[in-house]
Scaffold this active site. Sequence first.
Site, PDB file in Angstrom:
ATOM      1  N   ARG A   1     -11.457  27.574   0.606  1.00 31.65           N
ATOM      2  CA  ARG A   1     -10.327  26.707   0.264  1.00 31.65           C
ATOM      3  C   ARG A   1      -8.987  27.428   0.417  1.00 31.65           C
ATOM      4  O   ARG A   1      -8.086  27.329  -0.393  1.00 31.65           O
ATOM      5  CB  ARG A   1     -10.467  26.160  -1.173  1.00 31.65           C
ATOM      6  CG  ARG A   1     -11.731  25.299  -1.287  1.00 31.65           C
ATOM      7  CD  ARG A   1     -11.690  24.386  -2.453  1.00 31.65           C
ATOM      8  NE  ARG A   1     -11.668  25.136  -3.699  1.00 31.65           N
ATOM      9  CZ  ARG A   1     -11.082  24.714  -4.803  1.00 31.65           C
ATOM     10  NH1 ARG A   1     -10.481  23.574  -4.818  1.00 31.65           N
ATOM     11  NH2 ARG A   1     -11.121  25.439  -5.898  1.00 31.65           N
ATOM     12  N   MET A   2      -8.937  28.259   1.464  1.00 33.41           N
ATOM     13  CA  MET A   2      -7.700  28.978   1.785  1.00 33.41           C
ATOM     14  C   MET A   2      -7.613  29.039   3.299  1.00 33.41           C
ATOM     15  O   MET A   2      -8.619  28.966   3.992  1.00 33.41           O
ATOM     16  CB  MET A   2      -7.760  30.435   1.274  1.00 33.41           C
ATOM     17  CG  MET A   2      -7.651  30.595  -0.213  1.00 33.41           C
ATOM     18  SD  MET A   2      -7.479  32.339  -0.595  1.00 33.41           S
ATOM     19  CE  MET A   2      -8.964  33.022   0.077  1.00 33.41           C
TER      20      MET A   2
ATOM     21  N   ALA B   1     -14.311  24.840   3.351  1.00 31.39           N
ATOM     22  CA  ALA B   1     -14.533  24.221   2.045  1.00 31.39           C
ATOM     23  C   ALA B   1     -14.928  25.272   1.017  1.00 31.39           C
ATOM     24  O   ALA B   1     -14.703  25.091  -0.180  1.00 31.39           O
ATOM     25  CB  ALA B   1     -15.614  23.149   2.149  1.00 31.39           C
TER      26      ALA B   1
ATOM     27  N   ASP C   1       0.848  -1.182   0.000  1.00 31.61           N
ATOM     28  CA  ASP C   1       0.000   0.000   0.000  1.00 31.61           C
ATOM     29  C   ASP C   1       0.884   1.232   0.000  1.00 31.61           C
ATOM     30  O   ASP C   1       1.883   1.271   0.698  1.00 31.61           O
ATOM     31  CB  ASP C   1      -0.882   0.004   1.247  1.00 31.61           C
ATOM     32  CG  ASP C   1      -2.061  -0.935   1.088  1.00 31.61           C
ATOM     33  OD1 ASP C   1      -2.569  -1.037  -0.045  1.00 31.61           O
ATOM     34  OD2 ASP C   1      -2.451  -1.570   2.085  1.00 31.61           O
TER      35      ASP C   1
ATOM     36  N   PHE D   1      -9.244  27.228   7.378  1.00 31.31           N
ATOM     37  CA  PHE D   1      -9.609  26.683   6.076  1.00 31.31           C
ATOM     38  C   PHE D   1     -11.093  26.349   6.086  1.00 31.31           C
ATOM     39  O   PHE D   1     -11.608  25.794   7.052  1.00 31.31           O
ATOM     40  CB  PHE D   1      -8.793  25.407   5.829  1.00 31.31           C
ATOM     41  CG  PHE D   1      -9.086  24.747   4.520  1.00 31.31           C
ATOM     42  CD1 PHE D   1      -8.336  25.081   3.399  1.00 31.31           C
ATOM     43  CD2 PHE D   1     -10.111  23.823   4.401  1.00 31.31           C
ATOM     44  CE1 PHE D   1      -8.603  24.472   2.191  1.00 31.31           C
ATOM     45  CE2 PHE D   1     -10.389  23.224   3.185  1.00 31.31           C
ATOM     46  CZ  PHE D   1      -9.633  23.556   2.070  1.00 31.31           C
TER      47      PHE D   1
END
Lengths: 574, 701
Positions: free
Chosen positions: B401-402, B398, B328, B396
């Site tokens: 996105r910073m 969604a 994996d 942060f």
Amino acid sequence: MTTAGWVELAILIAALAVTTPLLGAYMAKVYDPTLGRPRGDRVFSAIERPIYRICRIDPESEQRWSTYALSLLAFSLVSVLILYAQLRLQGHLLLNPDRYKGIEPKLSFNTAVSFLTNTNWQAYGDGVMSQLSQMTGLAFHNFVSAAAGAAVAVAFIRGLIRRTAGTLGNFWVDLIRTCVRILLPLAFVAAIVLMSQGVIDNFHGARPVTTVAGQTQTIPGGPLASQEAIKEGGQNGGGFFGTNSAHPFENPNGVSNLVEIWLMLAIPFAFTYTFGKMARNQKQGWVVFATMFALWLGMLLVIAPLEARGSPLLTIGGADQRTTSLQAGGNMEGKETRFGPVGCGYFAASTTSTSDGAVNCQHDSLTPIGGGTALVNMMYGEISPGGTGSGLFGMLIFALLAVFIAGLMVGRTPEFLGKKIQGPEMKLVVLYLLLPAILILGFAGAAMLVHSALNSRLNTGPHGLSEIVYAYTEAFNNNGSAFGGLTANTAWYDTTLGIVMLAGRFLPMIAVLAIGGSLGRKKVVPATAGTFPTATPLFGGLLFGVVIIVVGLTYFPVVALGPAVEHLAGHFGL
Amino acid sequence: MSVIPETSTIISPLPEPRPRPPKVRTKPGVSLFEPSIVRRAARDAMVKLNPRHQIRNPVMFVVLVGSVWTTVLFARDLGKATTSDSVFVALVAAWLWFTVLFANFAEAVAEGRGKAQADTLRKTRSQTVAHVRHADGTTTDVASTELTIGDLCVVGPGELIPGDGDVVEGIASVDESAITGESAPVIRESGGDRSAVTGGTRVLSDLIVVKISTRPGESFIDRMIALVEGASRQKTPNEIALNILLAGLTIIFLVAVVTLQPFAHYSDAAQSITVLVALLVCLIPTTIGALLSAIGIAGMDRLVQRNVLAMSGRAVEAAGDVSTLLLDKTGTITFGNRMASEFLPVGGCSEATLAEVVLLSSLADETPEGRSIVALAKDRYGLESRELPGAELIPFTAQTRMSGIEWEGRSIRKGAADSVRRWVGEKGGPLPEDLGPIVERIAMSGGTPLVVAEGNGILGVIHLKDTIKPGMVERFAEMRLMGIRTVMITGDNPLTAKAIADEAGVDDFLAEATPEDKMARIRAEQAGGNLVAMTGDGTNDAPALAQADVGVAMNTGTQAAKEAGNMVDLDSNPTKLLEIVEIGKQLLITRGSLTTFSIANDVAKYFAIIPAMFQNVFPPLKTLNIMKLDNPHSAILSAVIFNAIIIVLLIPIALRGVKFRPMGAAAVLRRNLLIYGAGGIVAPFVGIKLIDVVIAGLGVK
């Protein structure tokens, strides 16, 4: 050794170097049609097709290892019974110009078994075998016993190279193809070559003639050249005459001598090339070739110079054993002046390292180490290069052993050509190695305790021991040469040697077929950098070492008490 | 294509991954030759003289029979024979007994460490009381030995978990030091791939409900005890095949020695039984016969020392044969978190400025990615952390996105390229021309670009990438050298996967892999004749673990995974697979080498014994006495003594394993053939001669 001796050896080696790939490639095509159409396919197919039809053989069908083995055994049983009957009844049959009688039961048994097993040990002497018995009974076995060995070898190769396959080919097809496409053409050509050198071929009985000196002499006749060709070509070794290839009608001169030596070596060496070709791994084939070649040449270079040097005891006794223009020099006891000690040494080394067993000199009269070397050659198990097919599978069994002993050393389950060598295979390999130890040492040991057996000796002491051990060794390994001092046509020897010949022929073959069957069912593990490399000189050396050590450890004591003592006594006084 | 950084959404429940040394640690534990183990082994060696034990080893059984026989002969002839003969027979008999005892001792020492460990484990298996919860919510107390599969047990802080099972409710930290030796507690929680708990371990905090999955007596600890003790040890396929060969050689030599007597009789040199027994024992492969089972036990023990439990010896052997490793990506090849690898300034910004701004942006960022950025700024640019009083953190989300920071009037952001671009664009800032290609290049290489901006200017890009664990590249190169192909399994898209595969140096990769893909790959490899090893922990790994030839389950994994695999790694370190393969190979190499050595030894023994047997009748045979041994008795005795002592001398090699270096098979073969093949031929010539000098000096005639 003389310059002529070295030149003869060089010619022989060159001939083998040329014929091994030529013959080997052709044979590979005979056994594996996917490699291409073999030469003369049309003609040979036309011969084979009626045979298949009459015998109701489906040439496309294949057999599992057990069916293959049963076919071999059934064929052998029927053909040995026919030969036995023929020998018993030969007095009533055709082509018997010298009116020989039917042969007594124990000798018929021994002889039938001997020719069935490709041993061609001749417990009978001259004036016993009719021309019909020679040409049909014995010659038939000269072909089919060699072909049976080839068939087993080919089945074994198929087991090694096939992937998860249940079958190993068809015994009947392999047998017939070997006879029709390989042995018959080779024997045909060889017979003509031998005739060109003066080997006779006729249907005469013995003829009285008046010699130049005015004496009368009986000159025998017979179909010799044709018999001689398959005698050597199929590593049979049973001569038309008791004196075998020492007889001027069988082996008239130095050229015929070389041709006969080449004949007995040609197919067994070529089989290594066939193996490489079928395995699509020519290097592997050459490694097996090189190992066989080194064993053969090494032993040859022991016998020939020792015979050329002669016996130190005779020198002490004041005999002149030097090579001069008037005498061959060296140990000439039991040797023909036509060949000299070197020509006999080459022949003796080759006839014992193949399972041939023809002789052109008296092995009983070789120097102690010379005779010992001939003995050890057979103790290797006829693998250098051995008989038709049987030499190859014998050496490959040693290869499996070498792979197993040393293969673990690379940290993987041992593999040979991608096939894992595990418990079931090792069981059979061990059985293969056990058989000669038990049968040769067991029967020879027993003979030491049986009065009638000891009475057959010509010599006492270590040499007498060698005579008896030699007899069982050649019988198990289906060689057929003899330390002629032993009187072998007795109830004890006819019977025990017959048993040993049968066991030595068929038990190993069954084991080999079983290993082939077991390997054939396996997957092929792809080769990686972690795979035990078997197509390398290192592996050749390892294989060589394993053969020497395993055989050496089994027979060291008995060789020490026979030839070794005799030799050392010759040098240091007993 | 857009690669979205989700820096703040990843909550790693594991402690921060620390770089592991490439080699797995060996437990400091007890040495193989601890006095207590040796004492116990010496006692066990006597116990093992029981014929019922000896018969399992045909080679040594023959020696035992020889010892008894010669001892009886000695007793029978005592007083009748000459003193010299009696002393000789007594010495041969004694050394034959030693040979048997040394073999037993080797096996006992190999078992020693495991037995000690089993004793410790037994103590932890103390009976506990289980609180079994019924359907109506009530609980009753039941002895842990009375539990049945499916029982739900409530385990509170400080209590021992009563049996193996899966957590079905709750989350707790568990002390598993009893089985792993690792004192740091681990988290076990219901659902997911970390639900398995082991009976005998202790809950430290919180309350969990465990669904019992094994019957008492078949628990993990029970199996572990049986394994380390060697009680459940069965012969492995190669061991069986080797045993067949050794038994076969023994029979061949038996035939050779038994038939030697008629030949000797013929030569007027019949031998005494003592001499024949001595010859036989010297010839049969006693060295490997004596050490074979010790080698197997020691191989298992080496795994246990590395905290790996092999459920069968077959699996250890298979590990040596493995030709394909499925690994994996996450956790095995890489750390599993993207880490900052470089800062790339754009638009004329200097690298130092960029580094400083980047540091500020991440000082308060506690995500693994954030910490890796700080670490890189410190390591490569020599910057220091500092306090940022009054700074406002922009977390942060969604939507944005910073993430970023507002501090002393400075406004710093880092995040996904298009988000930061938009943020700067809204402020009217310029877009540097070299930004686009850099972002593109990072994305193409499988990395994640984080764009950094301050005010209305874009300063540069942080290159985040999946970092290969140190030492892995070298390990893969070693594997390739040994002929083992490594295949990386990852859920990443093919592009990212290829980039990482190239960097790590694995031979192949399987991208966007589902459990079904993994299974199909294993089947395909096996169909091609390859042996496959893999690690796994999740329930959906279970079928693949069962299908693989070597399936190593992580101890942290689910019960299903642990059942399916044939090994369990108590450290849950997937990298250990490489170590397991090496141990498997070493086991086989040790066996092969000592077999070769043992057989090669026989050459010298013949040269010692055969002249001694027959030189009285055939003086010329003295020439074969190339070692110039003093007299027949001392020659035979020297061979017997060498044969016994070599067993003891080789015990350390048998137990520690032959030195193993990753290299190609051809090189390994050449090396080991030289050491154990050629060495095996030469060593006894020297050894027997030395012993002969000593015992001849002592006056044995």
